[in-house]
Design a protein around this motif. Structure first.
Motif, PDB file in Angstrom:
ATOM      1  N   LYS A  22       0.825  -1.214   0.000  1.00  0.00           N
ATOM      2  CA  LYS A  22       0.000   0.000   0.000  1.00  0.00           C
ATOM      3  C   LYS A  22       0.858   1.263   0.000  1.00  0.00           C
ATOM      4  N   PRO A  60      -5.429   2.045  -8.993  1.00  0.00           N
ATOM      5  CA  PRO A  60      -5.511   3.508  -8.860  1.00  0.00           C
ATOM      6  C   PRO A  60      -4.597   4.050  -7.758  1.00  0.00           C
ATOM      7  N   ASP A  61      -4.330   3.224  -6.735  1.00  0.00           N
ATOM      8  CA  ASP A  61      -3.518   3.718  -5.618  1.00  0.00           C
ATOM      9  C   ASP A  61      -2.025   3.469  -5.795  1.00  0.00           C
ATOM     10  N   GLU A  63      -0.328   0.646  -5.951  1.00  0.00           N
ATOM     11  CA  GLU A  63       0.220  -0.370  -5.038  1.00  0.00           C
ATOM     12  C   GLU A  63       1.392  -1.104  -5.676  1.00  0.00           C
ATOM     13  N   ASP A 295      -4.135  -1.864   7.361  1.00  0.00           N
ATOM     14  CA  ASP A 295      -4.560  -0.483   7.601  1.00  0.00           C
ATOM     15  C   ASP A 295      -4.334  -0.080   9.062  1.00  0.00           C
TER      16      ASP A 295
END
Ligand SMILES: Nc1ncnc2c1ncn2[C@@H]1O[C@H](COP(=O)(O)OP(=O)(O)OP(=O)(O)O)[C@@H](O)[C@H]1O
Ligand SMILES: [Mg+2]
Length: 308
Positions: A22, A60-61, A63, A295
Motif C-alpha cells: 500500500k 488507482p492507488d 500499489e 490499515d
C-alpha cells in the motif's frame, strides 16, 4: 519476524507485506519453515522455491507487488554451487545427503546457507523490502547466531567468507532489523524480552519496533452495563440470557485488563516502540482481514520515533 511459536509471526509478516504494498514498496516474502498459512491470506496456493506473485501491484492507488518464495538449505546449496561453477557435481552432492553429513560436523551450516541466500537476494536489490518469516524464537536466536558461531569454527575459505558477509548484513541496522512479535500474555512477553536482549547482545542485530498481536478492541457499550446496553439497543433478553451476557462482558473486560497490563509490562522492560494489532474473531485470515490488519498497522506509523 521472530517470536514464540504461534504468536502470529506469519500473520504479521503478511500484514507487513500488505502494508508495504500500500505504501508502494515492492516486497519479497521469504518462508524458511515448512508450510504456513501465508499464501492463503493473499488468496493464493502454497509457495514454492520459485518466486510467485502474491498480489499484483498497480491499480488507482499505485500499489506495489508482493512476491513470495520458500528457501531450503538444499536448494540454497545447489544455487551456491551453481554460482561458483560447480553445477556438475552439485546435484549429485545434494542428492547424496552430503549436506546432512556436513551439517552434523558444522552445526549452523544450513542456517548460513539460507542466510547467505537472503544476503544474495538483498544485494541484488530487486525489492524495496525483504520480509523473512523466521522460525520460532528459540531457533531464531541460533539461526541468527549461526554466522558468528561459524566464524569461530571455520576460520578460512568460502564458508568463512559467506559467514562474514552474512554477519555484516545482520549487524548493519540500516540493512536489517528484527521485528519481534508477541501476544499480550505473560509467557510470550517474557520470552520476547529475553529474545530481544539475546539478539542485541549475542548477534548485534538491530531491533525494529515490536508488534503486539491479538489485542481485543474496545467495543462501545460492552462493559459492566452490557445488559443495559443490550436493552438500549432494543434487545429483549430471555430468561438466563442476562446472566450469560453479563458473564461474557466480564470475561472480556478481565481479558482486556490483562492485556493492558502485559502491554505496559513489555513497554517497561523493553524500550522499543510498539505496534499493536487487533485480535480478529474469525476462523481464517483472508485478503479482507489482511487488508484490515495492514490499515491498522499503517495508522500507527506516524507514532513511531523514526521511519522503519
Ligand atoms: N490478530 C489475529 N487475529 C486472529 N487470529 C490470529 C491473529 N494473529 C494470528 N492469528 C491466528 O493464530 C494462529 C497462529 O498465527 P501464525 O500462524 O501467524 O503464528 P506463528 O507465530 O507464525 O506460528 P508458528 O510459530 O507456528 O509459525 C493462526 O491460526 C492465525 O490465523
Ligand atoms: Mg508461522
Amino acid at each position: 519476524m521472530a517470536g514464540k511459536g504461534g504468536v502470529g509471526k506469519t500473520v504479521v509478516t503478511a500484514t507487513m507485506a500488505r502494508a508495504a504494498a500500500k505504501l508502494g514498496l515492492s516486497t519479497l516474502v521469504i518462508e524458511v519453515e515448512g508450510k504456513s498459512g501465508l499464501p492463503s491470506m493473499f488468496g493464493q496456493p502454497a509457495l514454492d522455491y520459485e518466486e510467485v506473485v502474491l498480489s499484483h501491484g498497480g491499480g488507482p492507488d499505485g500499489e506495489a507487488e508482493v512476491r513470495a518464495r520458500t528457501l531450503t538449505p538444499d536448494e540454497a546449496l545447489l544455487d551456491y554451487l551453481r554460482d561458483h561453477g560447480l553445477s556438475r557435481i552439485s546435484k549429485r552432492l545434494v542428492a547424496s545427503g552430503a549436506l546432512d553429513v556436513v551439517a552434523t560436523a558444522a552445526p549452523g551450516i544450513k542456517d548460513i546457507l539460507i542466510l547467505g541466500k537472503v544476503k544474495q537476494l538483498e544485494r541484488m536489490g530487486d525489492y524495496d523490502l525483504l520480509l523473512l518469516d523466521a522460525p520460532a524464537a528459540g531457533h531464531a536466536i541460533t539461526f541468527l547466531q549461526s554466522a558468528r558461531a561459524l566464524l569461530d569454527t571455520v576460520r578460512v575459505g568460502p564458508i568463512n567468507a559467506q559467514a562474514q558477509a552474512v554477519l555484516e548484513m545482520l549487524t548493519d541496522h540500516a540493512r536489517c532489523r528484527v521485528v519481534l512479535v508477541s501476544l499480550p500474555e505473560e509467557t510470550p512477553v517474557n520470552e520476547l524480552v529475553d529474545t530481544a536482549f539475546s539478539l542485541e547482545d549475542r548477534v548485534g542485530i538491530g531491533l525494529a519496533p515490536v508488534v503486539v498481536n491479538g489485542l481485543y478492541d474496545e467495543i462501545e457499550g460492552v462493559g459492566a452495563s452490557a445488559v443495559e446496553a443490550a436493552a438500549a439497543a432494543g434487545a429483549t433478553l430471555r430468561k438466563g440470557e442476562a446472566a450469560v451476557l453479563e458473564a461474557a462482558a466480564q470475561f472480556r473486560a478481565d481479558r482486556m485488563e490483562l492485556q493492558v497490563e502485559q502491554t505496559a509490562r513489555l513497554a517497561d522492560q523493553l524500550p522499543l516502540a510498539q505496534l499493536r494489532l487487533p485480535f480478529l474473531f474469525t476462523t481464517d485470515i483472508g485478503p479482507a482481514e489482511l487488508d484490515l490488519l495492514a490499515d491498522r498497522l499503517l495508522g500507527q506509523l506516524d507514532q513511531l520515533p523514526e521511519v522503519v
